[in-house]
Design a protein around this motif. Structure first.
Motif, PDB file in Angstrom:
ATOM      1  N   VAL A 215     123.645 -22.712  28.799  1.00 30.64           N
ATOM      2  CA  VAL A 215     124.691 -23.236  28.408  1.00 30.64           C
ATOM      3  C   VAL A 215     124.409 -23.901  27.145  1.00 30.64           C
ATOM      4  O   VAL A 215     124.032 -25.334  27.308  1.00 30.64           O
ATOM      5  N   ALA A 216     125.239 -23.770  26.269  1.00 28.05           N
ATOM      6  CA  ALA A 216     125.022 -24.465  24.767  1.00 28.05           C
ATOM      7  C   ALA A 216     123.463 -24.905  24.855  1.00 28.05           C
ATOM      8  O   ALA A 216     123.288 -26.027  24.438  1.00 28.05           O
ATOM      9  N   PRO A 217     122.474 -23.844  24.664  1.00 35.37           N
ATOM     10  CA  PRO A 217     121.197 -24.153  25.010  1.00 35.37           C
ATOM     11  C   PRO A 217     120.652 -24.465  23.394  1.00 35.37           C
ATOM     12  O   PRO A 217     120.955 -24.104  22.321  1.00 35.37           O
ATOM     13  N   ILE A 218     119.412 -25.522  23.577  1.00 34.37           N
ATOM     14  CA  ILE A 218     118.586 -25.656  22.332  1.00 34.37           C
ATOM     15  C   ILE A 218     117.958 -24.224  22.148  1.00 34.37           C
ATOM     16  O   ILE A 218     117.617 -23.765  23.181  1.00 34.37           O
ATOM     17  N   PRO A 219     118.061 -23.743  20.875  1.00 35.53           N
ATOM     18  CA  PRO A 219     117.952 -22.459  20.468  1.00 35.53           C
ATOM     19  C   PRO A 219     116.303 -22.133  20.929  1.00 35.53           C
ATOM     20  O   PRO A 219     115.455 -22.934  21.248  1.00 35.53           O
TER      21      PRO A 219
END
Length: 260
Positions: free
Chosen positions: A121-125
């Motif tokens: 969910v809206a992750p750090i890449p």
């Protein structure tokens, strides 16, 4: 219900849980929060996932929420230890759901733990988060300098929400706290996680209006995992708390029904 589980060192971690009225065998969900948050940030999704028939759990990583531990000296690998230990303590292997920093923790946990599936969910890449630092510097240069100097990123409402009312936004930001300076550095310079064990299906939820994480890196991460990517224009970084929180949750629950 709030209980506790033990990490790999035997320390007690806060674990919030919601159980379905009838357990029909659907996979449990283990929610992992992001930077400066705690298990509390999943309050909407925990209740709704249980109503949909999934045993739902949210862990507070060491030094966060109601979990003990020294936040100043915490490392990213220790957060991964916390998630793996919590997952292994559950009655059935869970789907790992991680937000922002928690999304990177989940990526690293997948290389050590054979999860049923994963939702980022809206992750750090998967790649170093330098573009996020540049985005912060563009909006608030002093916030970026604070991170470089070893301070915690101030979790301003404008970073997290786009549609939530001021009172609700303030209520959430007041519950946020600092983050490990070591972990913040690791987010900027980390290496991609190893390949997932067991090739689990992966879903990525994101917003093109994210004020913290540029969408290009999230799209690249989705491609790396062969993941389904769903975008929610107009929402903020905290998809699970912004005004339309139910929309990404419903997409996730629908995906789980078809992917597992």
């Amino acid at each position: 219900m709030t209980g506790h589980t033990e990490n790999s060192l035997g320390a007690s971690l806060e674990l919030q849980a919601r159980q379905p009225a009838v357990d029909e065998g659907r996979p449990p969900l283990l929610f992992v929060h992001g930077l400066g948050h705690g298990a509390w940030c999943w309050e909407h999704w925990l209740a709704a996932a249980a109503e949909a028939g999934h045993p739902a759990y949210a862990v507070s990583l060491r030094g966060h929420g109601g979990s003990p531990g020294r936040l100043r000296t915490a490392r990213l690998g220790q957060y991964v230890d916390d998630v793996v230990a919590t997952a292994e303590s559950l009655p059935r292997p869970p789907v790992l759901v991680g937000h922002s920093m928690g999304g990177l923790v989940v990526q690293q946990a997948l290389a050590r733990y054979a999860a049923r599936a994963a939702v980022l969910v809206a992750p750090i890449p998967a790649t170093p988060a330098v573009p996020s630092l540049l985005e912060i510097a563009r909006r608030h240069p002093l916030d970026a300098l604070r991170i470089v100097g070893g301070g915690s990123l101030p979790l301003r409402a404008e970073y997290l929400f786009r549609e939530l009312g001021d009172d609700d936004a303030r209520r959430h930001t007041d519950r946020c706290h600092g983050e490990s300076a070591i972990v913040q550095y690791q987010l900027l310079f980390h290496r991609p996680a190893g390949p997932p064990l067991g090739d689990p299906p992966v879903l990525v939820l994101a917003t093109p209006d994210d004020a913290l994480i540029p969408l290009r890196g999230i799209r690249a991460t989705a491609n790396r995992y062969g993941a389904t990517l769903e975008e929610f224009p107009g929402m903020g970084h905290d998809l699970m708390l912004d005004a339309r929180w139910r929309e990404p949750l419903d997409v996730m629950l629908g995906w789980l029904r078809t992917a597992l």
